[in-house]
Design an enzyme around this catalytic site. Sequence first.
Site, PDB file in Angstrom:
ATOM      1  N   CYS A  16       0.847  -1.197   0.000  1.00  0.00           N
ATOM      2  CA  CYS A  16       0.000   0.000   0.000  1.00  0.00           C
ATOM      3  C   CYS A  16       0.884   1.249   0.000  1.00  0.00           C
ATOM      4  O   CYS A  16       1.777   1.366   0.843  1.00  0.00           O
ATOM      5  CB  CYS A  16      -0.892  -0.019   1.236  1.00  0.00           C
ATOM      6  SG  CYS A  16      -1.780   1.528   1.477  1.00  0.00           S
ATOM      7  N   CYS A  58      -5.854  -2.652  -0.035  1.00  0.00           N
ATOM      8  CA  CYS A  58      -4.870  -2.604   1.037  1.00  0.00           C
ATOM      9  C   CYS A  58      -5.384  -3.544   2.130  1.00  0.00           C
ATOM     10  O   CYS A  58      -6.560  -3.488   2.499  1.00  0.00           O
ATOM     11  CB  CYS A  58      -4.779  -1.168   1.553  1.00  0.00           C
ATOM     12  SG  CYS A  58      -3.967  -1.038   3.153  1.00  0.00           S
TER      13      CYS A  58
END
Length: 673
Positions: free
Chosen positions: A404, A422
């Site tokens: 992420c 994420c």
Amino acid sequence: MQQAEALRTRLNHHLHRYHVLDDPEIADAEYDALFDQLHALEQAHPELRSEDSPTQRVGAPALSEFAKVTHVLPMLSLDKSTSAQDIDDWVKRCLGRLPGETQISYTCEPKIDGVAVALTYENGVLVQAATRGDGQIGENILANVRTIGAIPLTLIGEGFPNKFEVRGEIYIALDDFDAFNKRALEKGSKPLINPRNGAAGSLRQLDSKITASRPLTMFCYSLGWSEGDWVPESQMQVLESLQGWGFRVNPLVEVVTDSKGCMDYIDNILEQRSRLGYEIDGVVVKVNSLEQQSILGAVTRKPRWAIAYKYPAEEATTQLLNVEFQVGRTGAITPVARLAPVFVGGVTVTNATLHNMDEIARLGLHVGDRVMIRRAGDVIPQVASVILSQRPGDARAIELPTQCPSCNSAIVRLDDEVVARCSANRNHCPAQRKECLRHFASRLAFDVDGLGDKIIEQLVAEDLVKNSADLFKLDAAQISGLERMGEKSAKNLLQALEKSKQTTFPRFIYSLGIREVGEATALSLAQHFRTLDGLQGATHEALEVVDDVGPVVADSLYHYFQDEENLAVIEQLVALGVQWPEMPVVDAQALPLAGEVWVLTGTLETLARNAAKAFLLALGAKVAGSVSAKTTKVVAGPGAGSKLEKAQQLGLTVLEEKDLITLLKEHGIDVSD
Ligand code: IVH
């Protein structure tokens, strides 16, 4: 003989009703049956065949090349204009060249973005169809043009000249284009690049069977020349006559009498542009009187009596500089294209959404590529295609990052989901937290005045706010300590936060930012459960009973309310004074649209279709999938097809999306942003 002739006349009549008037009198299957009957008859008795028979639309053998044709009168091009001043100057120039005239009339016509052709008719039969070519010499594409249902092979009505030429534009309507491409992709064949290119490519086929498989149609817009004693007086009269003889003429043509009239028309058509159902690149304004046209004449291949007003192009090419990955409220990772600035659809575009990795794969996109950008109407710019022939040597493939960009947690992509996410939750990923807070403060949620992106960014960066409840714990000193915030703005923000605590139950549900729960679903949930306890305690089955909640949404809701952290934030919000008036018990019969049956068709540009449906349901209407005598109202967007036609046949009220939005607003549902 008589039977064959009668069948041909009937079939031609129905072709005209279907392709030209958009108003069929029989079902497709009935047409097919008549067609088969004629075909069988002609097979059994070849002597009964005729060139203009509907069965002969696809009959010509493939060509090795097109024959050249010299245009009797050259096919001219038009001067371009892009401003009211240009139009005003042109009107003044026309008047200046017409001694004694102070006011004349003009036709205004949509400028269709297709392929220009000239059709020659002799004794009412189509004998030649020529492309524009270089304006002097074109190619005879008769076999291809004969396959187009909207073009009469034999004319109807009376009074047409023995020999004459009609000009117009062959194009593909947007819904036909989409349907064709959808089928092409399903079959694994190549889709068309865009409607204009598709029309041009279809007409260039040496085998007319290929052309026949493409959904071409035509608007006729002028007379090339004619022999005989028919002498029309005006462009408008020409168009009316053409229509009477079976040609398709644009219904939006209007006559105006000054430059203001031209500009009003131009603005009006621009406003309708995205709803027309076919592509236009502007408006053509013509001096209406044919006598005045001939006085004005032409210079260097352009007539003085007409001018094109060009709208901003909806497509442009530029370079893809980079792809960045944004993290959304629910952790979804969205690739965003960073582009070399390009002017398209009337604005300068530097970013375009790429949706997800599948879209990047579909486009075959590399960083550094030259790309076609499309921005139609007010729609978000899209990357329409990659111009492969211009791919630079150092173009680089695009890969989904493994971590992420905000919190470095792993990015995961579940097998059955297109979206990558994420893997951290919102409490650990600053980007997600920021997006959640933004959502919480947005207009349709808590509507906190003055809580903009910059402030949210700082509140998250300095760890002052971890969740929405923390917003209500901020004090003046903390806020005024932020960049560009003084005491006064801190006080205003605190007041706005305080005020926002008085909310409604639907807004509260929406503000939680639960995956798949938009404002329409939030409204249905609020009406159904009426209390927070009811909603929080609902089982999977109980959730699925709600209109517009399917298994996926139910799953998402159920998991949200199973999470201890989420429940703790909700508890805090209520403890900090967030409250809403009790939801009224709904008497279904008393709802404003009770008893009404609505149908949504075509593309909705502002509302998501399921949101529009949920709002209508909330107001008591039923939403049906097809138009029938029971239908009360139809909302038609661009690309609406047979449902809209049926609604018109039945004389039903047809609304545009903006009318629906106004109606929702009248009933307290505000969806404009
Ligand atoms: S009149 C003397 N009317 O625009 C030129 N043209 O540059 C007569 N077009 O390729 C053209 N819609 O095919 C005229 N309503 C319309 C039109 C139109 C599209 C195309 C035409 C030509 C170009 C003109």
